[in-house]
Design an enzyme around this catalytic site. Structure first.
Site, short mmCIF file in Angstrom:
data_model
loop_
_atom_site.label_atom_id
_atom_site.label_comp_id
_atom_site.label_asym_id
_atom_site.label_seq_id
_atom_site.Cartn_x
_atom_site.Cartn_y
_atom_site.Cartn_z
CB THR A 190 -0.97 0.07 1.32
OG1 THR A 190 -0.30 0.18 2.32
CG2 THR A 190 -1.85 -1.21 1.13
CG LEU B 281 -5.76 4.79 -1.99
CD1 LEU B 281 -6.65 5.59 -1.02
CD2 LEU B 281 -6.45 5.39 -3.33
CG HIS B 282 -3.34 2.38 3.77
ND1 HIS B 282 -2.10 2.00 3.64
CD2 HIS B 282 -3.27 3.50 4.41
CE1 HIS B 282 -1.29 2.69 4.22
NE2 HIS B 282 -2.19 4.03 4.76
N GLY B 283 -6.78 1.01 1.90
CA GLY B 283 -8.08 0.28 1.52
C GLY B 283 -8.38 -0.55 0.12
#
Length: 313
Positions: free
Chosen positions: A195, A241-243
């Site tokens: 991520t 931007l993880h999710g």
């Protein structure tokens, strides 16, 4: 046929971005429900935020369930210093008209899995794993019925983002993560190691905004708010931007690379609490329980995000 998915979430601007991706692809995802988790912010807010996200995309038909208000053994640690006092600051969303379902989120997970065919329902885990772990403890038989768990969680090469050694989703409830990782369910983990390569640069945020739909503009506003903390912390050209890595992997696994390894979680109370110990080089003989994603195509990732957001209202 679309994949039947239960989403565990604690929105969170990046989780709003992830949920929007899934809502934009009904041919790929049949979202059976969102189970709100205490994490980025308290449970009261994550329930409301889940409802707001669905209504923004005209999908108030998808049920939202409140889960556990705190981790299994620990006091709740939140990240309002990143996400703001509501957990979803940056864009003014109206109060939702829909209400959460009365059924507890853990019971919803158990009943849904028991009523489906084995392997038919998959879990998209965007949050601390408290509710999923409690479901596995309450009903161990459901482990054999879960098709897969795709989670944004953990870190090894990138160390931590809430402590020097721990990623937030694992740190909030390491005991829950430990239960899930030992469940025997097929697991794909998208850690900070990947991520942190998916940076929402100014050019990419402007591109999302330029999609022009109300959902895309709202997400651009939210990510512009939440990026401030990470830009200051890392000094990078953009915030991680993880999710959205979770739905991106489920839609386009070819954008990512990794290997099957053993991952365990440190459940101590010292400086390594919540650390993900990833045996990436296969030094031990511990069973390989996780497909661990280490790299990804960031350009392809943002292409996918923008293509999907163009399909939303």
């Amino acid at each position: 046929m679309p994949t039947k998915v239960i989403v565990t979430t604690d929105p969170g601007q990046d989780e709003a971005a992830a949920i929007m991706m899934m809502l934009a692809a009904p041919e790929s995802f049949e979202i059976l429900g969102l189970v709100a988790t205490a994490g980025n912010i308290g449970l009261d807010h994550t329930v409301i935020n889940s409802l707001k996200i669905l209504e923004l995309a005209n999908r108030a038909d998808i049920p939202v369930f409140a889960g556990c208000p705190r981790p299994i053994l620990r006091q709740l640690v939140i990240a309002d210093h990143v996400h703001g006092p509501t957990g979803l600051d940056g864009h003014d969303l109206p109060p939702p008209t829909a209400k959460p379902r009365k059924q507890h989120g853990v019971d919803f997970i158990v009943e849904t899995l028991r009523s489906a065919k084995p392997g038919e329902v998959h879990i998209a885990s965007l949050s601390p794993m408290t509710n999923l772990a409690m479901a596995l403890v309450q009903a161990p038989d459901i482990a054999a019925r879960i098709g897969s768990i795709v989670m944004m969680a953990g870190a090894y090469f990138e160390q931590g983002n809430i402590t020097p050694s721990a990623e937030f989703n694992v740190y909030v409830d390491p005991e829950a993560a430990d239960i899930v990782l030992k469940s025997g369910v097929p697991i794909t983990m998208l850690p900070l190691d990947v991520t942190h390569k998916m940076l929402s640069t100014r050019e990419r945020l402007n591109r999302i905004r330029a999609v022009g739909t109300r959902c895309a503009i709202a997400i651009a506003d939210m990510l512009t708010f939440s990026e401030a903390f990470d830009l200051k912390k890392y000094g990078w050209a953009g915030a991680p931007l993880h999710g959205p890595c979770v739905p991106a992997y489920m839609l386009r696994p070819d954008l990512f690379s990794g290997r099957k390894i053993n991952v365990t979680v440190q459940c101590s109370d010292d400086l390594t609490a919540g650390a993900s110990v990833a045996d990436y080089w296969q030094i031990t003989n511990r069973p390989r329980n996780v497909t661990y994603i280490r790299d990804g195509n960031s350009d392809g990732y943002y292409d996918l995000i923008c293509d999907l957001y163009a399909r939303l209202p």
